[in-house]
Motif scaffolding. Structure first.
Motif, short mmCIF file in Angstrom:
data_model
loop_
_atom_site.label_atom_id
_atom_site.label_comp_id
_atom_site.label_asym_id
_atom_site.label_seq_id
_atom_site.Cartn_x
_atom_site.Cartn_y
_atom_site.Cartn_z
N SER A 5 10.82 -10.08 5.33
CA SER A 5 9.76 -9.19 5.81
C SER A 5 10.29 -8.20 6.83
O SER A 5 9.57 -7.30 7.25
CB SER A 5 8.64 -10.02 6.45
OG SER A 5 9.12 -10.67 7.60
N SER A 30 -0.05 -5.42 6.43
CA SER A 30 0.66 -4.36 5.74
C SER A 30 0.84 -4.70 4.26
O SER A 30 0.65 -3.84 3.38
CB SER A 30 2.02 -4.12 6.40
OG SER A 30 2.72 -3.07 5.77
N MET A 31 1.21 -5.95 3.98
CA MET A 31 1.40 -6.39 2.60
C MET A 31 0.11 -6.28 1.79
O MET A 31 0.11 -5.78 0.65
CB MET A 31 1.91 -7.83 2.57
CG MET A 31 2.18 -8.35 1.16
SD MET A 31 2.24 -10.16 1.09
CE MET A 31 0.51 -10.59 1.28
N CYS A 33 -2.41 -4.35 2.34
CA CYS A 33 -2.69 -2.92 2.12
C CYS A 33 -1.85 -2.37 0.97
O CYS A 33 -2.36 -1.65 0.09
CB CYS A 33 -2.42 -2.12 3.38
SG CYS A 33 -3.60 -2.42 4.72
N ASN A 34 -0.57 -2.73 0.97
CA ASN A 34 0.31 -2.26 -0.11
C ASN A 34 -0.15 -2.73 -1.48
O ASN A 34 0.01 -2.02 -2.48
CB ASN A 34 1.75 -2.75 0.15
CG ASN A 34 2.47 -1.90 1.16
OD1 ASN A 34 2.24 -0.70 1.26
ND2 ASN A 34 3.35 -2.52 1.93
N LEU A 35 -0.70 -3.93 -1.54
CA LEU A 35 -1.14 -4.49 -2.81
C LEU A 35 -2.56 -4.05 -3.19
O LEU A 35 -3.07 -4.43 -4.24
CB LEU A 35 -1.06 -6.02 -2.76
CG LEU A 35 0.37 -6.58 -2.69
CD1 LEU A 35 0.34 -8.09 -2.49
CD2 LEU A 35 1.16 -6.21 -3.94
N ILE A 37 -3.57 -0.54 -2.21
CA ILE A 37 -3.40 0.91 -2.39
C ILE A 37 -2.93 1.20 -3.82
O ILE A 37 -2.03 0.54 -4.34
CB ILE A 37 -2.39 1.47 -1.37
CG1 ILE A 37 -2.96 1.36 0.05
CG2 ILE A 37 -2.01 2.91 -1.68
CD1 ILE A 37 -1.95 1.59 1.15
N GLU A 46 -9.13 3.28 -0.28
CA GLU A 46 -7.75 3.78 -0.23
C GLU A 46 -7.37 4.34 1.14
O GLU A 46 -6.33 3.99 1.70
CB GLU A 46 -7.54 4.84 -1.31
CG GLU A 46 -6.12 5.35 -1.43
CD GLU A 46 -5.35 4.64 -2.52
OE1 GLU A 46 -4.21 5.03 -2.76
OE2 GLU A 46 -5.87 3.69 -3.11
N ILE A 50 -4.54 2.92 3.76
CA ILE A 50 -3.37 3.71 4.18
C ILE A 50 -3.30 3.80 5.70
O ILE A 50 -2.23 3.62 6.30
CB ILE A 50 -3.43 5.12 3.56
CG1 ILE A 50 -3.22 5.03 2.05
CG2 ILE A 50 -2.39 6.04 4.18
CD1 ILE A 50 -3.47 6.33 1.30
N ARG A 53 -2.44 0.29 7.11
CA ARG A 53 -1.03 -0.04 6.86
C ARG A 53 -0.13 0.62 7.90
O ARG A 53 0.81 -0.02 8.42
CB ARG A 53 -0.62 0.41 5.47
CG ARG A 53 0.86 0.13 5.14
CD ARG A 53 1.22 0.61 3.75
NE ARG A 53 1.04 2.05 3.60
CZ ARG A 53 1.26 2.70 2.46
NH1 ARG A 53 1.62 2.04 1.38
NH2 ARG A 53 1.08 4.02 2.40
N SER A 54 -0.39 1.88 8.20
CA SER A 54 0.41 2.61 9.17
C SER A 54 0.34 1.94 10.55
O SER A 54 1.37 1.73 11.21
CB SER A 54 -0.06 4.05 9.27
OG SER A 54 0.64 4.75 10.27
N GLU A 57 2.17 -1.50 10.64
CA GLU A 57 3.62 -1.37 10.75
C GLU A 57 4.03 -1.06 12.19
O GLU A 57 5.04 -1.56 12.70
CB GLU A 57 4.13 -0.30 9.80
CG GLU A 57 4.21 -0.77 8.35
CD GLU A 57 5.12 -1.98 8.21
OE1 GLU A 57 6.28 -1.93 8.66
OE2 GLU A 57 4.65 -3.01 7.67
#
Length: 199
Positions: A5, A30-31, A33-35, A37, A46, A50, A53-54, A57
């Motif tokens: 990670s 974050s993960m 969100c990535n899955l 988006i 969406e 995004i 997620r920003s 991080e």
């Protein structure tokens, strides 16, 4: 050591552990969100994903940095306690150094607690729009951040107890009090998601 990670496990002390729990919570957010988006089913969420997620991080990176900072602050306290105290002047200098180091040692876990509370807030923002296949990870993120928050508060309190400046002690107490609501929020998020999963 750097895990898959990207989290660096840098220290085994309580403050660093609190920071790493916070970082793990942020990484999970974050993960998720990535899955989420890019999936047509969740297109209405969406922009939120995004944005979250920003921020997640940023918080993950901050938490890892604070784990390092906690180790530095701890070492400063230990160094201050080891200063000589043979004369009155040395005793005074040692006391001042210890107090200054304790203030720093309380500040770092307070910042960790703030980051953990922010991670919990992010979990709340995405829990209704997250990909249902990884919704449990939102609960785990909240639980991890809650552990980080509670542990960080404990570390603030142990240092606050040894600080002599009553004004600063009161400021720390007020800051901790403001953060404690996030512990309840994390529990509510986890319980709500568990209820959705179990039907």
């Amino acid at each position: 050591m750097v895990g898959r990670s990207g989290l660096e496990f840098v220290d085994s002390r309580g403050g660093a552990a609190a920071a790493m729990n916070t970082a793990i919570g942020a990484a999970l957010i974050s993960m998720v969100c990535n899955l989420t988006i890019g999936k047509p089913k969740y297109v209405e969420h969406e922009l939120t994903m995004i944005d979250v997620r920003s921020r997640a991080e940023e918080l993950r990176s901050l938490a890892v940095e604070l784990a390092e900072a906690d180790a530095t602050a701890f070492n400063a306290v230990m160094a201050a306690y080891k200063l000589p105290k043979s004369t009155d002047a040395e005793k005074l200098a040692r006391t001042e150094a210890v107090q200054e180091a304790l203030v720093g040692a309380a500040d770092v876990p307070l910042r960790i607690a703030g980051a953990a509370a922010d991670v919990i807030a992010l979990a709340g923002r995405i829990m209704d729009g997250a990909n249902v296949n990884v919704i449990s990870d939102v609960a785990v993120a909240a639980d991890s951040a809650r552990a980080g928050l509670q542990s960080a508060i404990t570390n603030v309190e142990i240092n606050r107890a040894a600080i002599k400046d009553e004004s600063h002690k009161a400021e720390l107490a007020a800051s901790v009090a403001r953060l404690k609501d996030a512990v309840l929020t994390a529990g509510a998020i986890s319980e709500s998601i568990t209820a959705r999963i179990t039907g």
